[in-house]
Design a protein around this motif. Structure first.
Motif, PDB file in Angstrom:
ATOM      1  N   ASP A 152       0.872  -1.172   0.000  1.00 44.65           N
ATOM      2  CA  ASP A 152       0.000   0.000   0.000  1.00 44.65           C
ATOM      3  C   ASP A 152       0.918   1.234   0.000  1.00 44.65           C
ATOM      4  O   ASP A 152       1.096   1.896   1.015  1.00 44.65           O
ATOM      5  CB  ASP A 152      -0.905  -0.016   1.238  1.00 44.65           C
ATOM      6  CG  ASP A 152      -1.946   1.082   1.226  1.00 44.65           C
ATOM      7  OD1 ASP A 152      -2.056   1.815   0.218  1.00 44.65           O
ATOM      8  OD2 ASP A 152      -2.657   1.223   2.245  1.00 44.65           O
ATOM      9  N   GLU A 200       5.663   2.203   2.741  1.00 41.99           N
ATOM     10  CA  GLU A 200       4.494   1.371   3.018  1.00 41.99           C
ATOM     11  C   GLU A 200       3.618   2.196   3.959  1.00 41.99           C
ATOM     12  O   GLU A 200       4.106   2.737   4.952  1.00 41.99           O
ATOM     13  CB  GLU A 200       4.922   0.064   3.695  1.00 41.99           C
ATOM     14  CG  GLU A 200       3.772  -0.804   4.155  1.00 41.99           C
ATOM     15  CD  GLU A 200       2.931  -1.334   3.012  1.00 41.99           C
ATOM     16  OE1 GLU A 200       1.702  -1.137   3.073  1.00 41.99           O
ATOM     17  OE2 GLU A 200       3.480  -1.926   2.065  1.00 41.99           O
ATOM     18  N   ARG A 201       2.330   2.335   3.637  1.00 38.83           N
ATOM     19  CA  ARG A 201       1.423   3.191   4.418  1.00 38.83           C
ATOM     20  C   ARG A 201       1.495   2.901   5.916  1.00 38.83           C
ATOM     21  O   ARG A 201       1.693   3.796   6.727  1.00 38.83           O
ATOM     22  CB  ARG A 201      -0.020   3.031   3.937  1.00 38.83           C
ATOM     23  CG  ARG A 201      -1.015   3.875   4.735  1.00 38.83           C
ATOM     24  CD  ARG A 201      -2.459   3.622   4.311  1.00 38.83           C
ATOM     25  NE  ARG A 201      -2.677   3.939   2.920  1.00 38.83           N
ATOM     26  CZ  ARG A 201      -2.977   5.159   2.445  1.00 38.83           C
ATOM     27  NH1 ARG A 201      -3.101   6.167   3.279  1.00 38.83           N
ATOM     28  NH2 ARG A 201      -3.159   5.338   1.159  1.00 38.83           N
ATOM     29  N   GLN A 202       1.312   1.660   6.293  1.00 38.98           N
ATOM     30  CA  GLN A 202       1.273   1.314   7.711  1.00 38.98           C
ATOM     31  C   GLN A 202       2.593   1.655   8.404  1.00 38.98           C
ATOM     32  O   GLN A 202       2.604   2.144   9.528  1.00 38.98           O
ATOM     33  CB  GLN A 202       0.945  -0.172   7.894  1.00 38.98           C
ATOM     34  CG  GLN A 202       0.716  -0.562   9.335  1.00 38.98           C
ATOM     35  CD  GLN A 202       0.216  -1.991   9.476  1.00 38.98           C
ATOM     36  OE1 GLN A 202      -0.135  -2.650   8.511  1.00 38.98           O
ATOM     37  NE2 GLN A 202       0.175  -2.471  10.696  1.00 38.98           N
ATOM     38  N   GLU A 209       2.846   5.503   8.822  1.00 36.69           N
ATOM     39  CA  GLU A 209       1.866   5.950   9.811  1.00 36.69           C
ATOM     40  C   GLU A 209       2.341   5.611  11.224  1.00 36.69           C
ATOM     41  O   GLU A 209       2.241   6.442  12.134  1.00 36.69           O
ATOM     42  CB  GLU A 209       0.492   5.324   9.539  1.00 36.69           C
ATOM     43  CG  GLU A 209      -0.210   5.936   8.342  1.00 36.69           C
ATOM     44  CD  GLU A 209      -1.528   5.249   7.979  1.00 36.69           C
ATOM     45  OE1 GLU A 209      -1.795   4.113   8.476  1.00 36.69           O
ATOM     46  OE2 GLU A 209      -2.289   5.844   7.189  1.00 36.69           O
ATOM     47  N   GLU A 210       2.875   4.412  11.425  1.00 37.57           N
ATOM     48  CA  GLU A 210       3.410   4.026  12.736  1.00 37.57           C
ATOM     49  C   GLU A 210       4.603   4.889  13.104  1.00 37.57           C
ATOM     50  O   GLU A 210       4.762   5.283  14.256  1.00 37.57           O
ATOM     51  CB  GLU A 210       3.789   2.545  12.749  1.00 37.57           C
ATOM     52  CG  GLU A 210       2.593   1.622  12.774  1.00 37.57           C
ATOM     53  CD  GLU A 210       2.965   0.141  12.644  1.00 37.57           C
ATOM     54  OE1 GLU A 210       4.171  -0.206  12.733  1.00 37.57           O
ATOM     55  OE2 GLU A 210       2.038  -0.658  12.447  1.00 37.57           O
ATOM     56  N   GLY A 252      -4.290  -8.506  13.896  1.00 42.53           N
ATOM     57  CA  GLY A 252      -3.672  -7.732  12.814  1.00 42.53           C
ATOM     58  C   GLY A 252      -2.884  -8.583  11.841  1.00 42.53           C
ATOM     59  O   GLY A 252      -1.825  -8.189  11.382  1.00 42.53           O
ATOM     60  N   LYS A 258      -5.327  -4.866   9.213  1.00 37.87           N
ATOM     61  CA  LYS A 258      -4.660  -4.052  10.227  1.00 37.87           C
ATOM     62  C   LYS A 258      -5.304  -4.337  11.585  1.00 37.87           C
ATOM     63  O   LYS A 258      -6.519  -4.516  11.683  1.00 37.87           O
ATOM     64  CB  LYS A 258      -4.839  -2.570   9.861  1.00 37.87           C
ATOM     65  CG  LYS A 258      -4.033  -1.623  10.675  1.00 37.87           C
ATOM     66  CD  LYS A 258      -4.184  -0.209  10.119  1.00 37.87           C
ATOM     67  CE  LYS A 258      -3.391   0.777  10.953  1.00 37.87           C
ATOM     68  NZ  LYS A 258      -3.504   2.124  10.416  1.00 37.87           N
ATOM     69  N   ASP A 288      -7.213  -3.972  14.734  1.00 36.99           N
ATOM     70  CA  ASP A 288      -8.270  -3.016  15.076  1.00 36.99           C
ATOM     71  C   ASP A 288      -9.215  -3.692  16.065  1.00 36.99           C
ATOM     72  O   ASP A 288     -10.071  -4.494  15.679  1.00 36.99           O
ATOM     73  CB  ASP A 288      -9.012  -2.599  13.804  1.00 36.99           C
ATOM     74  CG  ASP A 288     -10.033  -1.503  14.026  1.00 36.99           C
ATOM     75  OD1 ASP A 288     -10.599  -1.407  15.145  1.00 36.99           O
ATOM     76  OD2 ASP A 288     -10.281  -0.748  13.071  1.00 36.99           O
TER      77      ASP A 288
END
Length: 172
Positions: free
Chosen positions: A47, A58-60, A63-64, A151, A156, A158
């Motif tokens: 992603d 990578e988006r995740q 973001e982390e 996850g 992801k 959640d």
């Protein structure tokens, strides 16, 4: 003898040229692959996004990074360039399409490609599971809750989604 020496010389030059082309293509292939690797995960992003430093992540992972990194006036230090940047990210579907095409045409191979293919399978499985759960499949609801809970397998972590699907499974 002179013709033979010329012929040997031509063959030798052709072999050298062909060898150079092969190693040049290999270097180019490695360069393309390394340009697409996320600098945080050291994997091909499934992603992909661009951050304000112009780098792709990578988006995740980014973001982390933004969540766990100390902010100064809403900015963080770029994990690649070291400069202060905002935390906006921009989707890069064209990068995902490029990666997918390069892998399917064997331009990117090996472990890095295999990991990306495995993530694609997990994502597809998660999409199918969600569809089944939304159609009332109690086992799919439970499995979806479990995957959100830990996850794993394309979802992801959640806890709210996990609770929602466990609750639906229990009620079904």
């Amino acid at each position: 003898t002179n013709d033979r020496n010329m012929s040997d010389k031509k063959r030798s030059n052709n072999e050298l040229t062909n060898s150079d082309q092969g190693s040049g293509a290999k270097r180019q292939k490695q360069s393309v692959e390394s340009d697409l690797i996320c600098p945080i995960t050291h994997e091909l992003p499934f992603d992909p996004v661009h951050a304000e430093d112009g780098s792709m992540y990578e988006r995740q992972a980014i973001e982390e990074y933004f969540v766990t990194t100390t902010k100064s006036e809403g900015k963080v230090r770029s994990p690649v360039k070291g400069m202060m940047i905002g935390t906006s990210i921009f989707a890069a579907p064209h990068i995902k399409n490029t990666i997918e095409s390069l892998i399917s045409n064997d331009m990117i191979t090996g472990d890095v490609a295999n990991k990306w293919k495995e993530r694609a399978k997990e994502k597809k499985y998660a999409e199918d599971l969600l569809k089944d759960a939304e159609n009332g499949d109690k086992i799919a609801m439970y499995n979806l809750g479990a995957r959100y809970s830990n996850g794993k397998q394309g979802l992801k972590k959640d806890s709210k989604e996990a609770y929602k699907w466990f609750k639906k499974a229990n009620a079904a």
